[in-house]
Write a protein that holds these residues in place. Structure first.
Motif, PDB file in Angstrom:
ATOM      1  N   LYS A  35       0.817  -1.214   0.000  1.00  0.00           N
ATOM      2  CA  LYS A  35       0.000   0.000   0.000  1.00  0.00           C
ATOM      3  C   LYS A  35       0.849   1.262   0.000  1.00  0.00           C
ATOM      4  O   LYS A  35       0.321   2.349  -0.127  1.00  0.00           O
ATOM      5  CB  LYS A  35      -0.918   0.013   1.231  1.00  0.00           C
ATOM      6  CG  LYS A  35      -1.919  -1.115   1.237  1.00  0.00           C
ATOM      7  CD  LYS A  35      -2.752  -1.073   2.502  1.00  0.00           C
ATOM      8  CE  LYS A  35      -3.721  -2.236   2.518  1.00  0.00           C
ATOM      9  NZ  LYS A  35      -4.547  -2.248   3.735  1.00  0.00           N
ATOM     10  N   LYS A  36       2.166   1.110   0.166  1.00  0.00           N
ATOM     11  CA  LYS A  36       3.032   2.279   0.293  1.00  0.00           C
ATOM     12  C   LYS A  36       4.199   2.203  -0.680  1.00  0.00           C
ATOM     13  O   LYS A  36       4.946   1.224  -0.700  1.00  0.00           O
ATOM     14  CB  LYS A  36       3.555   2.385   1.720  1.00  0.00           C
ATOM     15  CG  LYS A  36       2.439   2.603   2.729  1.00  0.00           C
ATOM     16  CD  LYS A  36       2.960   2.691   4.133  1.00  0.00           C
ATOM     17  CE  LYS A  36       1.796   2.881   5.092  1.00  0.00           C
ATOM     18  NZ  LYS A  36       2.228   2.877   6.474  1.00  0.00           N
ATOM     19  N   CYS A  66      -1.919  -1.101  -4.100  1.00  0.00           N
ATOM     20  CA  CYS A  66      -3.337  -0.834  -3.847  1.00  0.00           C
ATOM     21  C   CYS A  66      -3.450   0.195  -2.736  1.00  0.00           C
ATOM     22  O   CYS A  66      -2.489   0.441  -2.007  1.00  0.00           O
ATOM     23  CB  CYS A  66      -4.051  -2.108  -3.390  1.00  0.00           C
ATOM     24  SG  CYS A  66      -4.192  -3.389  -4.624  1.00  0.00           S
ATOM     25  N   GLY A  67      -4.630   0.762  -2.577  1.00  0.00           N
ATOM     26  CA  GLY A  67      -4.904   1.604  -1.428  1.00  0.00           C
ATOM     27  C   GLY A  67      -4.792   3.087  -1.692  1.00  0.00           C
ATOM     28  O   GLY A  67      -4.595   3.539  -2.825  1.00  0.00           O
ATOM     29  N   SER A  99      -8.466   0.713  -6.881  1.00  0.00           N
ATOM     30  CA  SER A  99      -7.911   1.805  -6.068  1.00  0.00           C
ATOM     31  C   SER A  99      -7.780   3.084  -6.895  1.00  0.00           C
ATOM     32  O   SER A  99      -8.040   4.188  -6.383  1.00  0.00           O
ATOM     33  CB  SER A  99      -6.547   1.416  -5.491  1.00  0.00           C
ATOM     34  OG  SER A  99      -6.670   0.358  -4.579  1.00  0.00           O
TER      35      SER A  99
END
Length: 137
Positions: A35-36, A66-67, A99
């Protein structure tokens, strides 16, 4: 003489029945869900280490992003070193289309090297079903 024959038979039996270690030619494929964007650095270092360790057994390596930080993929300054390293290591960076839509990021603004899939989580499960080793961060 009888002892010689028995010894010869035992020696041949031992030689012929000793297990021959089969060469492992299994190709290892990997998928990492993150996510990062800053996590790309250790992920790419891991891909490099696995490539060196496994040689020809190193297969496909995908990183799915994602995210809420999906928009960071459009930051050219931040992404350029990651994209160069990913290319050098044969790693595919994948953006989650779900996302992108949720956080209103235009897929057209992504670097051309980034692949887009409709649903990153589904893509991860599909790769696992194909035998990929998976890690989520």
């Amino acid at each position: 003489m009888k002892t010689l024959y028995i010894s010869l038979i035992l020696a041949l039996t031992t030689l012929l029945s000793s297990p021959v270690k089969a060469q492992d030619n299994t190709v290892h494929n990997y998928v990492v869900l993150t996510k990062k964007i800053p996590q790309l650095k250790p992920i790419l270092l891991t891909a490099q280490a696995l490539r060196e360790e496994e040689g020809t057994r190193f297969g496909d390596f995908q990183v799915i992003v994602c995210g809420q930080h999906i928009g960071d993929l459009t930051d050219k300054e931040q992404m350029t070193p990651f994209l160069q390293e990913a290319e050098a290591q044969g790693v595919t960076i994948v953006a989650c289309g779900f996302s992108l839509k949720k956080f209103k990021v235009d897929a057209g603004s992504l670097p051309r090297e980034v692949k887009v899939v409709d649903n990153g989580i589904l893509h991860n499960f599909q790769l696992q079903n194909k035998g990929y080793k998976s890690l989520s961060l």
